[in-house]
Design an enzyme around this catalytic site. Structure first.
Site, short mmCIF file in Angstrom:
data_model
loop_
_atom_site.label_atom_id
_atom_site.label_comp_id
_atom_site.label_asym_id
_atom_site.label_seq_id
_atom_site.Cartn_x
_atom_site.Cartn_y
_atom_site.Cartn_z
N SER A 186 -0.41 2.90 13.63
CA SER A 186 0.58 2.16 12.84
C SER A 186 1.92 2.17 13.53
O SER A 186 2.37 3.22 14.01
CB SER A 186 0.72 2.76 11.44
OG SER A 186 1.81 2.17 10.76
N GLY B 117 6.44 3.71 -1.01
CA GLY B 117 6.98 4.55 -2.07
C GLY B 117 7.93 3.83 -3.00
O GLY B 117 8.70 4.47 -3.73
N ALA B 118 7.88 2.50 -3.03
CA ALA B 118 8.82 1.72 -3.83
C ALA B 118 8.17 1.11 -5.06
O ALA B 118 8.78 0.30 -5.75
CB ALA B 118 9.44 0.61 -2.97
N GLY B 119 6.93 1.48 -5.35
CA GLY B 119 6.24 0.90 -6.50
C GLY B 119 5.80 -0.52 -6.27
O GLY B 119 5.58 -1.26 -7.22
N LEU B 120 5.64 -0.92 -5.00
CA LEU B 120 5.29 -2.30 -4.66
C LEU B 120 3.91 -2.38 -4.01
O LEU B 120 3.58 -3.38 -3.37
CB LEU B 120 6.36 -2.91 -3.74
CG LEU B 120 7.78 -2.89 -4.32
CD1 LEU B 120 8.78 -3.41 -3.29
CD2 LEU B 120 7.86 -3.72 -5.60
N SER B 121 3.12 -1.35 -4.17
CA SER B 121 1.71 -1.34 -3.77
C SER B 121 1.48 -1.43 -2.27
O SER B 121 0.62 -2.15 -1.80
CB SER B 121 0.93 -2.46 -4.48
OG SER B 121 0.89 -2.23 -5.86
N SER C 102 0.12 0.90 -0.59
CA SER C 102 -1.20 1.47 -0.34
C SER C 102 -2.30 0.44 -0.59
O SER C 102 -3.27 0.36 0.17
CB SER C 102 -1.43 2.71 -1.20
OG SER C 102 -1.35 2.40 -2.58
N ASP D 281 -3.48 -3.26 -8.64
CA ASP D 281 -2.81 -3.41 -7.35
C ASP D 281 -3.71 -4.06 -6.32
O ASP D 281 -3.30 -4.98 -5.60
CB ASP D 281 -2.34 -2.05 -6.84
CG ASP D 281 -1.26 -1.44 -7.72
OD1 ASP D 281 -0.71 -2.16 -8.59
OD2 ASP D 281 -0.97 -0.25 -7.56
#
Length: 384
Positions: free
Chosen positions: A63, A119-123, A125, A169
Protein backbone atom coordinates in the site's frame (compact mmCIF):
# COMPACT_ATOMS: atom_id res chain seq x y z
CA UNK A 1 -0.05 6.05 -11.17
CA UNK A 2 -1.16 2.90 -9.38
CA UNK A 3 -0.12 0.71 -12.32
CA UNK A 4 3.31 2.35 -12.29
CA UNK A 5 3.55 1.85 -8.52
CA UNK A 6 2.62 -1.81 -8.97
CA UNK A 7 5.38 -2.26 -11.55
CA UNK A 8 7.95 -0.53 -9.32
CA UNK A 9 6.94 -2.72 -6.39
CA UNK A 10 6.56 -6.11 -8.03
CA UNK A 11 8.66 -5.74 -11.19
CA UNK A 12 6.05 -6.50 -13.84
CA UNK A 13 2.78 -5.18 -15.32
CA UNK A 14 -0.53 -5.77 -13.49
CA UNK A 15 -3.52 -7.40 -15.16
CA UNK A 16 -5.99 -4.66 -14.25
CA UNK A 17 -7.09 -1.88 -11.93
CA UNK A 18 -10.26 -1.58 -9.82
CA UNK A 19 -11.79 1.06 -7.55
CA UNK A 20 -14.27 0.94 -4.66
CA UNK A 21 -15.60 3.98 -2.80
CA UNK A 22 -15.94 4.99 0.78
CA UNK A 23 -19.41 6.01 1.86
CA UNK A 24 -21.36 8.56 3.84
CA UNK A 25 -24.39 7.27 5.68
CA UNK A 26 -27.09 9.90 5.31
CA UNK A 27 -29.35 8.30 7.93
CA UNK A 28 -29.75 4.90 9.58
CA UNK A 29 -26.97 4.37 12.12
CA UNK A 30 -26.44 1.03 13.90
CA UNK A 31 -29.66 -0.26 12.33
CA UNK A 32 -27.92 -2.61 9.89
CA UNK A 33 -27.04 -5.28 12.45
CA UNK A 34 -30.62 -5.02 13.73
CA UNK A 35 -32.09 -6.05 10.33
CA UNK A 36 -33.20 -2.44 9.81
CA UNK A 37 -33.05 0.27 7.17
CA UNK A 38 -30.09 2.41 6.11
CA UNK A 39 -29.48 5.08 3.49
CA UNK A 40 -25.83 5.54 2.51
CA UNK A 41 -24.33 7.01 -0.63
CA UNK A 42 -20.92 6.47 -2.18
CA UNK A 43 -18.22 9.10 -2.00
CA UNK A 44 -16.01 10.07 -4.94
CA UNK A 45 -13.11 9.05 -2.68
CA UNK A 46 -11.96 5.52 -3.56
CA UNK A 47 -9.50 2.79 -2.76
CA UNK A 48 -7.83 1.59 -5.95
CA UNK A 49 -6.19 -1.78 -6.43
CA UNK A 50 -3.88 -2.90 -9.22
CA UNK A 51 -3.73 -6.68 -9.30
CA UNK A 52 -2.11 -9.67 -10.95
CA UNK A 53 -2.73 -13.35 -10.28
CA UNK A 54 -0.16 -15.75 -8.82
CA UNK A 55 -0.05 -19.53 -9.08
CA UNK A 56 2.27 -20.30 -6.17
CA UNK A 57 -0.13 -19.97 -3.23
CA UNK A 58 1.09 -16.55 -2.14
CA UNK A 59 -0.77 -13.31 -1.50
CA UNK A 60 1.53 -10.27 -1.63
CA UNK A 61 0.15 -6.91 -0.50
CA UNK A 62 1.54 -3.39 -0.76
CA UNK A 63 0.00 0.00 0.00
CA UNK A 64 1.18 3.50 -0.82
CA UNK A 65 -0.29 4.52 2.55
CA UNK A 66 1.90 2.12 4.53
CA UNK A 67 4.76 4.23 5.93
CA UNK A 68 7.03 1.18 6.10
CA UNK A 69 6.80 0.63 2.34
CA UNK A 70 6.96 -3.09 3.01
CA UNK A 71 5.43 -5.85 0.90
CA UNK A 72 3.54 -8.32 3.10
CA UNK A 73 3.68 -11.90 1.84
CA UNK A 74 1.10 -14.40 3.12
CA UNK A 75 0.62 -18.07 2.29
CA UNK A 76 -2.97 -18.89 1.35
CA UNK A 77 -2.75 -22.18 3.21
CA UNK A 78 -1.95 -20.30 6.43
CA UNK A 79 -4.82 -17.79 6.30
CA UNK A 80 -7.07 -18.15 9.34
CA UNK A 81 -8.84 -15.79 11.74
CA UNK A 82 -6.42 -14.24 14.20
CA UNK A 83 -3.28 -14.94 12.20
CA UNK A 84 -3.08 -11.63 10.33
CA UNK A 85 -3.13 -8.20 11.96
CA UNK A 86 -3.07 -4.60 10.79
CA UNK A 87 -4.48 -3.33 7.51
CA UNK A 88 -3.48 -6.48 5.60
CA UNK A 89 -6.04 -8.48 7.59
CA UNK A 90 -8.83 -6.93 5.50
CA UNK A 91 -7.72 -8.11 2.03
CA UNK A 92 -6.38 -11.35 3.49
CA UNK A 93 -9.78 -11.90 5.09
CA UNK A 94 -11.51 -11.39 1.74
CA UNK A 95 -9.39 -14.07 0.09
CA UNK A 96 -10.01 -16.38 3.05
CA UNK A 97 -13.78 -15.77 2.86
CA UNK A 98 -13.84 -16.46 -0.88
CA UNK A 99 -12.03 -19.75 -0.42
CA UNK A 100 -14.18 -20.70 2.59
CA UNK A 101 -17.24 -20.17 0.38
CA UNK A 102 -15.88 -22.67 -2.12
CA UNK A 103 -14.56 -20.28 -4.76
CA UNK A 104 -11.43 -21.37 -6.59
CA UNK A 105 -9.18 -18.39 -5.96
CA UNK A 106 -5.41 -18.55 -6.16
CA UNK A 107 -2.82 -16.06 -5.06
CA UNK A 108 -2.33 -12.46 -6.12
CA UNK A 109 -0.02 -9.47 -6.07
CA UNK A 110 -1.96 -6.33 -5.10
CA UNK A 111 -0.93 -2.69 -4.80
CA UNK A 112 -3.36 -0.29 -3.10
CA UNK A 113 -3.73 3.46 -3.20
CA UNK A 114 -6.56 5.29 -1.44
CA UNK A 115 -8.14 8.71 -1.04
CA UNK A 116 -10.69 7.48 1.54
CA UNK A 117 -9.80 8.96 4.94
CA UNK A 118 -9.03 6.21 7.44
CA UNK A 119 -10.63 6.16 10.87
CA UNK A 120 -13.10 8.85 9.81
CA UNK A 121 -16.29 6.78 9.83
CA UNK A 122 -16.33 6.75 6.02
CA UNK A 123 -15.82 3.00 5.52
CA UNK A 124 -12.22 2.85 4.40
CA UNK A 125 -12.11 -0.80 5.50
CA UNK A 126 -15.16 -1.71 3.40
CA UNK A 127 -13.66 0.01 0.35
CA UNK A 128 -10.49 -2.05 0.84
CA UNK A 129 -12.48 -5.27 1.14
CA UNK A 130 -14.80 -4.61 -1.80
CA UNK A 131 -12.09 -3.56 -4.24
CA UNK A 132 -10.16 -6.72 -3.38
CA UNK A 133 -13.18 -8.97 -3.81
CA UNK A 134 -14.22 -7.38 -7.10
CA UNK A 135 -10.72 -7.66 -8.55
CA UNK A 136 -10.39 -11.31 -7.57
CA UNK A 137 -13.90 -12.09 -8.81
CA UNK A 138 -13.06 -10.61 -12.21
CA UNK A 139 -9.59 -12.11 -12.55
CA UNK A 140 -10.62 -15.59 -11.40
CA UNK A 141 -13.92 -15.38 -13.34
CA UNK A 142 -16.10 -16.03 -10.29
CA UNK A 143 -19.01 -13.98 -11.64
CA UNK A 144 -20.05 -12.75 -8.20
CA UNK A 145 -23.13 -10.53 -8.07
CA UNK A 146 -22.72 -7.41 -5.96
CA UNK A 147 -24.97 -8.54 -3.10
CA UNK A 148 -23.19 -11.85 -2.45
CA UNK A 149 -19.85 -10.08 -2.91
CA UNK A 150 -20.78 -7.63 -0.14
CA UNK A 151 -21.82 -10.52 2.12
CA UNK A 152 -18.44 -12.21 1.66
CA UNK A 153 -16.69 -8.95 2.51
CA UNK A 154 -18.80 -8.63 5.64
CA UNK A 155 -17.82 -12.16 6.65
CA UNK A 156 -14.16 -11.22 6.16
CA UNK A 157 -14.55 -8.28 8.55
CA UNK A 158 -16.70 -10.15 11.09
CA UNK A 159 -15.00 -13.53 11.22
CA UNK A 160 -11.44 -12.90 10.03
CA UNK A 161 -10.72 -9.37 11.29
CA UNK A 162 -13.03 -9.67 14.28
CA UNK A 163 -15.06 -6.47 13.86
CA UNK A 164 -18.81 -7.06 14.44
CA UNK A 165 -20.05 -4.71 11.70
CA UNK A 166 -23.31 -5.00 9.77
CA UNK A 167 -23.78 -5.28 6.02
CA UNK A 168 -24.30 -1.60 5.18
CA UNK A 169 -20.74 -0.48 4.48
CA UNK A 170 -19.83 -3.28 2.10
CA UNK A 171 -23.16 -3.04 0.26
CA UNK A 172 -22.79 0.72 -0.13
CA UNK A 173 -19.30 0.39 -1.58
CA UNK A 174 -20.38 -2.38 -3.94
CA UNK A 175 -23.85 -1.23 -4.99
CA UNK A 176 -24.31 2.57 -4.79
CA UNK A 177 -25.12 4.50 -7.97
CA UNK A 178 -23.79 7.91 -8.90
CA UNK A 179 -26.19 10.73 -8.06
CA UNK A 180 -28.27 8.54 -5.74
CA UNK A 181 -28.63 7.47 -2.13
CA UNK A 182 -29.16 3.76 -1.52
CA UNK A 183 -32.20 2.77 0.53
CA UNK A 184 -31.27 -0.69 1.80
CA UNK A 185 -33.35 -3.16 3.77
CA UNK A 186 -30.60 -5.04 5.57
CA UNK A 187 -32.84 -8.04 6.29
CA UNK A 188 -33.63 -9.09 2.73
CA UNK A 189 -31.09 -6.79 0.98
CA UNK A 190 -33.72 -5.19 -1.25
CA UNK A 191 -32.50 -1.88 -2.60
CA UNK A 192 -33.92 1.37 -3.97
CA UNK A 193 -31.75 3.95 -5.64
CA UNK A 194 -33.19 7.34 -4.61
CA UNK A 195 -32.13 10.46 -6.58
CA UNK A 196 -30.02 12.67 -4.34
CA UNK A 197 -29.16 15.94 -6.12
CA UNK A 198 -28.72 18.58 -3.44
CA UNK A 199 -27.05 21.03 -5.82
CA UNK A 200 -30.26 21.33 -7.83
CA UNK A 201 -32.02 22.43 -4.63
CA UNK A 202 -29.31 24.96 -3.73
CA UNK A 203 -27.99 22.78 -0.91
CA UNK A 204 -24.75 21.09 0.07
CA UNK A 205 -23.88 18.25 2.39
CA UNK A 206 -20.62 18.87 4.19
CA UNK A 207 -18.54 16.10 5.71
CA UNK A 208 -16.56 17.21 8.75
CA UNK A 209 -13.79 14.77 9.63
CA UNK A 210 -12.95 15.50 13.27
CA UNK A 211 -9.69 13.53 12.89
CA UNK A 212 -10.59 11.65 16.06
CA UNK A 213 -9.78 8.02 15.30
CA UNK A 214 -11.84 5.02 16.23
CA UNK A 215 -11.85 1.24 15.68
CA UNK A 216 -15.01 -0.84 15.26
CA UNK A 217 -13.31 -3.85 16.75
CA UNK A 218 -13.05 -2.01 20.07
CA UNK A 219 -15.31 -3.38 22.77
CA UNK A 220 -17.75 -0.45 22.83
CA UNK A 221 -19.15 -1.27 19.40
CA UNK A 222 -19.61 -4.91 20.31
CA UNK A 223 -21.27 -3.91 23.58
CA UNK A 224 -23.91 -1.94 21.66
CA UNK A 225 -24.60 -4.87 19.38
CA UNK A 226 -24.95 -7.30 22.24
CA UNK A 227 -27.26 -4.88 24.03
CA UNK A 228 -29.52 -4.67 20.98
CA UNK A 229 -29.63 -8.46 20.75
CA UNK A 230 -30.54 -8.65 24.44
CA UNK A 231 -33.38 -6.17 23.89
CA UNK A 232 -34.76 -8.16 20.96
CA UNK A 233 -34.58 -11.39 22.96
CA UNK A 234 -36.39 -9.81 25.91
CA UNK A 235 -39.15 -8.62 23.57
CA UNK A 236 -39.42 -12.01 21.85
CA UNK A 237 -38.60 -10.76 18.34
CA UNK A 238 -35.88 -11.85 15.89
CA UNK A 239 -34.44 -8.31 15.74
CA UNK A 240 -35.32 -4.80 16.86
CA UNK A 241 -36.42 -4.11 13.29
CA UNK A 242 -39.58 -6.04 14.22
CA UNK A 243 -40.75 -3.46 16.78
CA UNK A 244 -43.09 -1.00 14.99
CA UNK A 245 -42.64 2.66 15.87
CA UNK A 246 -46.19 3.01 17.14
CA UNK A 247 -45.56 0.14 19.59
CA UNK A 248 -42.30 1.54 20.97
CA UNK A 249 -43.71 2.97 24.21
CA UNK A 250 -45.46 -0.29 25.02
CA UNK A 251 -42.27 -2.23 24.26
CA UNK A 252 -40.23 -0.02 26.57
CA UNK A 253 -42.75 -0.49 29.36
CA UNK A 254 -42.57 -4.27 28.89
CA UNK A 255 -38.79 -4.15 29.13
CA UNK A 256 -38.87 -2.07 32.30
CA UNK A 257 -41.48 -4.31 33.90
CA UNK A 258 -39.37 -7.35 33.02
CA UNK A 259 -36.29 -5.94 34.70
CA UNK A 260 -34.36 -4.96 31.56
CA UNK A 261 -31.92 -2.20 32.43
CA UNK A 262 -32.10 1.40 31.25
CA UNK A 263 -29.05 1.03 29.00
CA UNK A 264 -30.71 -1.66 26.87
CA UNK A 265 -33.97 0.29 26.80
CA UNK A 266 -32.11 3.30 25.40
CA UNK A 267 -30.56 1.15 22.66
CA UNK A 268 -33.99 -0.18 21.72
CA UNK A 269 -35.43 3.33 21.54
CA UNK A 270 -32.67 4.51 19.21
CA UNK A 271 -33.02 1.61 16.77
CA UNK A 272 -36.80 1.85 16.50
CA UNK A 273 -36.81 5.64 16.06
CA UNK A 274 -33.86 5.54 13.66
CA UNK A 275 -35.63 3.07 11.37
CA UNK A 276 -38.55 5.50 11.25
CA UNK A 277 -36.19 8.36 10.41
CA UNK A 278 -34.80 6.42 7.44
CA UNK A 279 -38.31 5.86 6.11
CA UNK A 280 -39.19 9.53 6.55
CA UNK A 281 -36.01 10.77 4.86
CA UNK A 282 -36.60 8.46 1.89
CA UNK A 283 -40.14 9.79 1.51
CA UNK A 284 -38.96 13.41 1.65
CA UNK A 285 -36.27 12.88 -0.98
CA UNK A 286 -38.68 11.07 -3.28
CA UNK A 287 -41.14 13.95 -2.81
CA UNK A 288 -38.45 16.46 -3.82
CA UNK A 289 -38.17 18.13 -0.39
CA UNK A 290 -34.53 17.70 0.71
CA UNK A 291 -34.59 20.77 2.99
CA UNK A 292 -37.03 19.00 5.29
CA UNK A 293 -34.42 16.29 5.86
CA UNK A 294 -32.36 18.63 8.06
CA UNK A 295 -34.33 18.33 11.31
CA UNK A 296 -34.34 14.53 10.99
CA UNK A 297 -30.55 14.52 10.80
CA UNK A 298 -30.37 16.59 13.98
CA UNK A 299 -32.92 14.37 15.70
CA UNK A 300 -30.83 11.35 14.74
CA UNK A 301 -27.73 12.90 16.28
CA UNK A 302 -29.53 13.52 19.56
CA UNK A 303 -30.59 9.88 19.62
CA UNK A 304 -27.06 8.64 18.90
CA UNK A 305 -25.66 10.98 21.55
CA UNK A 306 -28.18 10.42 24.33
CA UNK A 307 -29.63 6.94 23.76
CA UNK A 308 -26.93 5.03 21.88
CA UNK A 309 -24.11 7.04 23.45
CA UNK A 310 -21.65 6.75 20.58
CA UNK A 311 -20.94 10.44 20.03
CA UNK A 312 -18.03 12.41 21.48
CA UNK A 313 -17.20 16.01 22.36
CA UNK A 314 -15.76 16.78 18.93
CA UNK A 315 -18.80 15.45 17.06
CA UNK A 316 -21.19 17.27 19.38
CA UNK A 317 -19.27 20.51 18.84
CA UNK A 318 -19.56 20.16 15.05
CA UNK A 319 -23.31 19.63 15.25
CA UNK A 320 -24.01 22.40 17.75
CA UNK A 321 -21.77 24.91 15.97
CA UNK A 322 -23.19 24.13 12.53
CA UNK A 323 -26.76 24.60 13.74
CA UNK A 324 -25.85 27.88 15.45
CA UNK A 325 -24.29 29.05 12.17
CA UNK A 326 -27.50 28.42 10.23
CA UNK A 327 -27.23 24.82 9.00
CA UNK A 328 -30.49 23.02 8.25
CA UNK A 329 -29.40 19.91 10.13
CA UNK A 330 -26.35 17.95 11.25
CA UNK A 331 -25.41 14.63 12.81
CA UNK A 332 -22.54 12.26 13.38
CA UNK A 333 -22.18 9.58 10.72
CA UNK A 334 -20.62 6.15 10.97
CA UNK A 335 -20.12 3.88 13.96
CA UNK A 336 -19.21 6.69 16.31
CA UNK A 337 -16.58 7.16 19.03
CA UNK A 338 -14.96 9.71 16.70
CA UNK A 339 -14.90 10.02 12.93
CA UNK A 340 -17.08 12.40 10.95
CA UNK A 341 -20.25 14.44 11.08
CA UNK A 342 -22.42 15.58 8.18
CA UNK A 343 -23.99 19.02 7.84
CA UNK A 344 -26.86 19.95 5.52
CA UNK A 345 -26.70 23.63 4.61
CA UNK A 346 -27.75 26.17 2.01
CA UNK A 347 -25.07 26.89 -0.59
CA UNK A 348 -24.88 30.48 0.59
CA UNK A 349 -24.12 29.52 4.19
CA UNK A 350 -21.55 26.74 3.75
CA UNK A 351 -18.55 29.06 4.07
CA UNK A 352 -19.98 30.56 7.25
CA UNK A 353 -20.68 27.11 8.69
CA UNK A 354 -17.21 25.84 7.81
CA UNK A 355 -15.51 28.89 9.31
CA UNK A 356 -17.57 28.62 12.50
CA UNK A 357 -16.69 24.95 12.98
CA UNK A 358 -13.00 25.56 12.36
CA UNK A 359 -12.99 28.50 14.79
CA UNK A 360 -14.75 26.40 17.44
CA UNK A 361 -12.07 23.72 17.19
CA UNK A 362 -9.34 26.35 17.44
CA UNK A 363 -10.94 27.80 20.56
CA UNK A 364 -10.88 24.33 22.14
CA UNK A 365 -7.24 23.88 21.21
CA UNK A 366 -8.08 20.95 18.92
CA UNK A 367 -6.54 20.23 15.53
CA UNK A 368 -8.53 21.72 12.67
CA UNK A 369 -11.09 19.33 11.18
CA UNK A 370 -11.10 18.40 7.51
CA UNK A 371 -14.23 19.71 5.76
CA UNK A 372 -15.35 18.81 2.25
CA UNK A 373 -18.54 18.70 0.17
CA UNK A 374 -19.94 15.21 -0.33
CA UNK A 375 -21.51 14.34 -3.68
CA UNK A 376 -22.87 10.85 -4.41
CA UNK A 377 -20.42 8.89 -6.52
CA UNK A 378 -20.40 5.52 -8.26
CA UNK A 379 -20.01 2.13 -6.63
CA UNK A 380 -17.17 -0.33 -7.15
CA UNK A 381 -16.00 -0.85 -10.74
CA UNK A 382 -13.11 -1.86 -12.95
CA UNK A 383 -11.19 1.20 -14.17
CA UNK A 384 -8.30 -0.26 -16.11
Amino acid sequence: MTAEAFQRTFGFTPEGEWAAPGRVNLIGEHTDYNDGFVMPFALPHTTRATVARRDDGLLRLHSSDDPTGAVTALRLADLAPGRVTGWTAYPAGVLWALREAGHHVGGADIHYDSTVPTGAGLSSSAALEVVTALALSDLYELGLERGPLARLCQRAENDFVGAPTGIMDQTASACCAEGHALHLDTRDLTQRQIPFDLAAAGLRLLVVDTRVKHAHSDGAYGDRRRGCEAGAAALGVPALRDIPYDELDAALRRLEAGGTGEEVRRLVRHIVTENRRVTRVAALLEAGDPRAVGPLLTEGHASLRDDFRVSCAELDLVVDTALDAGALGARMTGGGFGGSAIVLAENASTDKVTEAITAAFTTKGWAAPRVFTATPGAGARRIG
